[in-house]
Scaffold this active site. Structure first.
Site, PDB file in Angstrom:
ATOM      1  N   MET A  35       0.851  -1.196   0.000  1.00 49.81           N
ATOM      2  CA  MET A  35       0.000   0.000   0.000  1.00 49.81           C
ATOM      3  C   MET A  35       0.886   1.245   0.000  1.00 49.81           C
ATOM      4  SD  MET A  35      -3.420  -0.914   2.103  1.00 49.81           S
ATOM      5  CE  MET A  35      -2.806  -0.574   3.727  1.00 49.81           C
ATOM      6  N   ALA A  37       4.046   3.836   1.104  1.00 50.18           N
ATOM      7  CA  ALA A  37       4.679   4.267   2.357  1.00 50.18           C
ATOM      8  C   ALA A  37       5.749   3.240   2.738  1.00 50.18           C
ATOM      9  CB  ALA A  37       3.657   4.446   3.469  1.00 50.18           C
ATOM     10  N   LEU A  38       6.603   2.955   1.767  1.00 48.47           N
ATOM     11  CA  LEU A  38       7.543   1.835   1.897  1.00 48.47           C
ATOM     12  C   LEU A  38       8.625   2.119   2.935  1.00 48.47           C
ATOM     13  CD1 LEU A  38       7.987   0.925  -1.886  1.00 48.47           C
ATOM     14  CD2 LEU A  38       6.259   0.116  -0.257  1.00 48.47           C
ATOM     15  N   HIS A  42       9.467  -3.426   3.750  1.00 47.48           N
ATOM     16  CA  HIS A  42       9.146  -3.650   2.334  1.00 47.48           C
ATOM     17  C   HIS A  42      10.422  -3.948   1.539  1.00 47.48           C
ATOM     18  CE1 HIS A  42       5.652  -1.006   3.525  1.00 47.48           C
ATOM     19  NE2 HIS A  42       5.033  -2.018   2.974  1.00 47.48           N
ATOM     20  N   GLN A  66     -10.291  -2.515   2.590  1.00 48.94           N
ATOM     21  CA  GLN A  66      -9.776  -3.147   3.803  1.00 48.94           C
ATOM     22  C   GLN A  66      -9.739  -2.184   4.996  1.00 48.94           C
ATOM     23  OE1 GLN A  66      -5.858  -4.050   1.758  1.00 48.94           O
ATOM     24  NE2 GLN A  66      -5.046  -3.755   3.811  1.00 48.94           N
ATOM     25  N   LYS A 154       5.019  -9.663   9.825  1.00 49.10           N
ATOM     26  CA  LYS A 154       4.416  -8.665  10.724  1.00 49.10           C
ATOM     27  C   LYS A 154       2.890  -8.768  10.727  1.00 49.10           C
ATOM     28  CE  LYS A 154       3.723  -4.404  12.406  1.00 49.10           C
ATOM     29  NZ  LYS A 154       2.966  -3.788  11.334  1.00 49.10           N
ATOM     30  N   GLN A 158      -2.968 -11.747   8.438  1.00 49.29           N
ATOM     31  CA  GLN A 158      -3.093 -11.617   6.970  1.00 49.29           C
ATOM     32  C   GLN A 158      -2.431 -12.828   6.283  1.00 49.29           C
ATOM     33  OE1 GLN A 158      -2.695  -7.847   4.654  1.00 49.29           O
ATOM     34  NE2 GLN A 158      -0.623  -8.550   4.254  1.00 49.29           N
ATOM     35  N   SER A 190       6.522  -0.316  10.620  1.00 56.21           N
ATOM     36  CA  SER A 190       5.161  -0.231  10.106  1.00 56.21           C
ATOM     37  C   SER A 190       4.992   1.127   9.457  1.00 56.21           C
ATOM     38  CB  SER A 190       4.168  -0.352  11.268  1.00 56.21           C
ATOM     39  OG  SER A 190       2.891   0.137  10.881  1.00 56.21           O
TER      40      SER A 190
HETATM   41  O1  PAF Z   1      -0.034  -5.789   3.674  1.00 55.54           O
HETATM   42  C1  PAF Z   1      -0.462  -4.858   2.952  1.00 55.54           C
HETATM   43  O2  PAF Z   1       0.218  -3.861   2.726  1.00 55.54           O
HETATM   44  C2  PAF Z   1      -1.854  -4.957   2.358  1.00 55.54           C
HETATM   45  O3  PAF Z   1      -2.748  -5.568   3.225  1.00 55.54           O
HETATM   46  C3  PAF Z   1      -1.870  -5.658   0.988  1.00 55.54           C
HETATM   47  C4  PAF Z   1      -1.410  -7.101   1.098  1.00 55.54           C
HETATM   48  C5  PAF Z   1      -0.967  -4.906   0.021  1.00 55.54           C
HETATM   49  C6  PAF Z   1      -3.291  -5.665   0.416  1.00 55.54           C
HETATM   50  O4  PAF Z   1      -3.789  -4.379   0.241  1.00 55.54           O
END
Ligand code: PAF
Length: 288
Positions: A35, A37-38, A42, A66, A154, A158, A190
């Site tokens: 999403m 904001a790396l 990431h 989400q 983390k 999910q 995060s």
């Molecule tokens: O983990 C995330 O950043 C998000 O939940 C994902 C997997 C990109 C789905 O929007």
């Protein structure tokens, strides 16, 4: 590095990269959905993808489905330029940056529900969250058609939801999980850490401290979940400003509570620090 926003463009671009150099069976595609904001967490996913696959595709999409109605969708950090610099530096071949209208055109009415596991841990506190995650990830998998997709440990709940989804829908994608990346003082990285004030950041350290305390007990041979939970709660209580959401010792696949961690367990915590909800976890290996 090519950046594309439309579904036809990304499909053509992936197909062209796969076929480059005339590889008979096609080159392997590693996919890192994000999403934006790396951060360094990431980066570790991108590096894992780069080391395992011939082509690396990343996506940046702040997925509205989400987020709950009172959550941080609007203020979620959007840092595209900076993100692209990291993606480029890590040798990403292709970046997919769709809009909400592209991913959810008017009239869209199909969603992916991973029943059971989606209602546990974060799913219990954030109703509908994992329906949104499973739906967008299933759509991204169909669009990009990767061989392997990379996610961070983390987001342990999910991970459980997406593994179940891939199994249940027989999706031809391997799910690779990369370890949590922490600041030197233990705070799990995060994109939401940027919301924290200096004082809140200090308070947030009690999440990892609680997990480390339970992990230390487990290393000494303690495997009763009740004792591990007590240790984690005692740690969190030392920071009265924290609003604890959950403290759990669960099976990492089903997210159901365990009484005994001897066969391995996921220790997980979630808490609100000021207006920010943070999560963290540690996987305990089996001891027998
Ligand atoms: O983990 C995330 O950043 C998000 O939940 C994902 C997997 C990109 C789905 O929007």
């Amino acid at each position: 590095m090519q950046i594309v926003s439309s579904i036809p463009e990304i499909r053509v671009a992936v197909r062209a990269l796969r076929a480059r150099n005339g590889a008979a069976s096609g080159r392997s595609v590693g996919f890192v959905p994000t999403m934006g904001a790396l951060h360094e967490g990431h980066r570790s996913l991108l590096q894992a993808a780069r080391s395992r696959c011939e082509i690396v595709v990343a996506s940046i999409f702040v997925n509205p489905t989400q987020f709950g109605p009172n959550e941080d969708f609007n203020r979620y950090p959007r840092t595209l330029e900076q993100d692209c610099r990291m993606l480029e530096a890590e040798g990403v071949d292709l970046v997919f940056t769709p809009t909400a209208e592209i991913m959810y055109p008017p009239g869209v009415s199909t969603f992916v529900e991973v029943a059971g596991v989606s209602d546990r841990l974060d799913g219990a506190s954030r109703p509908g969250h994992f329906r949104g995650v499973a739906t967008v990830v299933a759509k991204l998998f169909h669009i990009v058609q990767p061989d392997c997709a990379f996610f961070g440990q983390k987001d342990a709940a999910q991970v459980a939801v997406l593994r179940q989804m891939v199994r249940d829908l027989n999706l031809p994608v391997e799910i690779a999980i990369c370890p949590i990346v922490r600041e030197p003082d233990g705070l799990a990285l995060s994109s939401r850490n940027g919301y924290l004030s200096v004082e809140e950041r200090r308070q947030a350290l009690s999440l990892s401290r609680a997990l480390f305390a339970a992990e230390a007990l487990a290393k000494q041979g303690e495997h009763r979940a009740e004792t591990l939970l007590l240790a984690m709660r005692a740690c969190l209580q030392q920071e009265p400003a924290l609003r604890v959401d959950y403290v759990a010792v669960v099976d990492p696949d089903t997210l159901l509570p365990l009484e005994d961690a001897a066969n391995g367990a996921l220790l997980a915590v979630a808490a609100h620090v000021g207006g920010t909800r943070l999560i963290d976890n540690i996987l305990l290996p089996p001891t027998r």
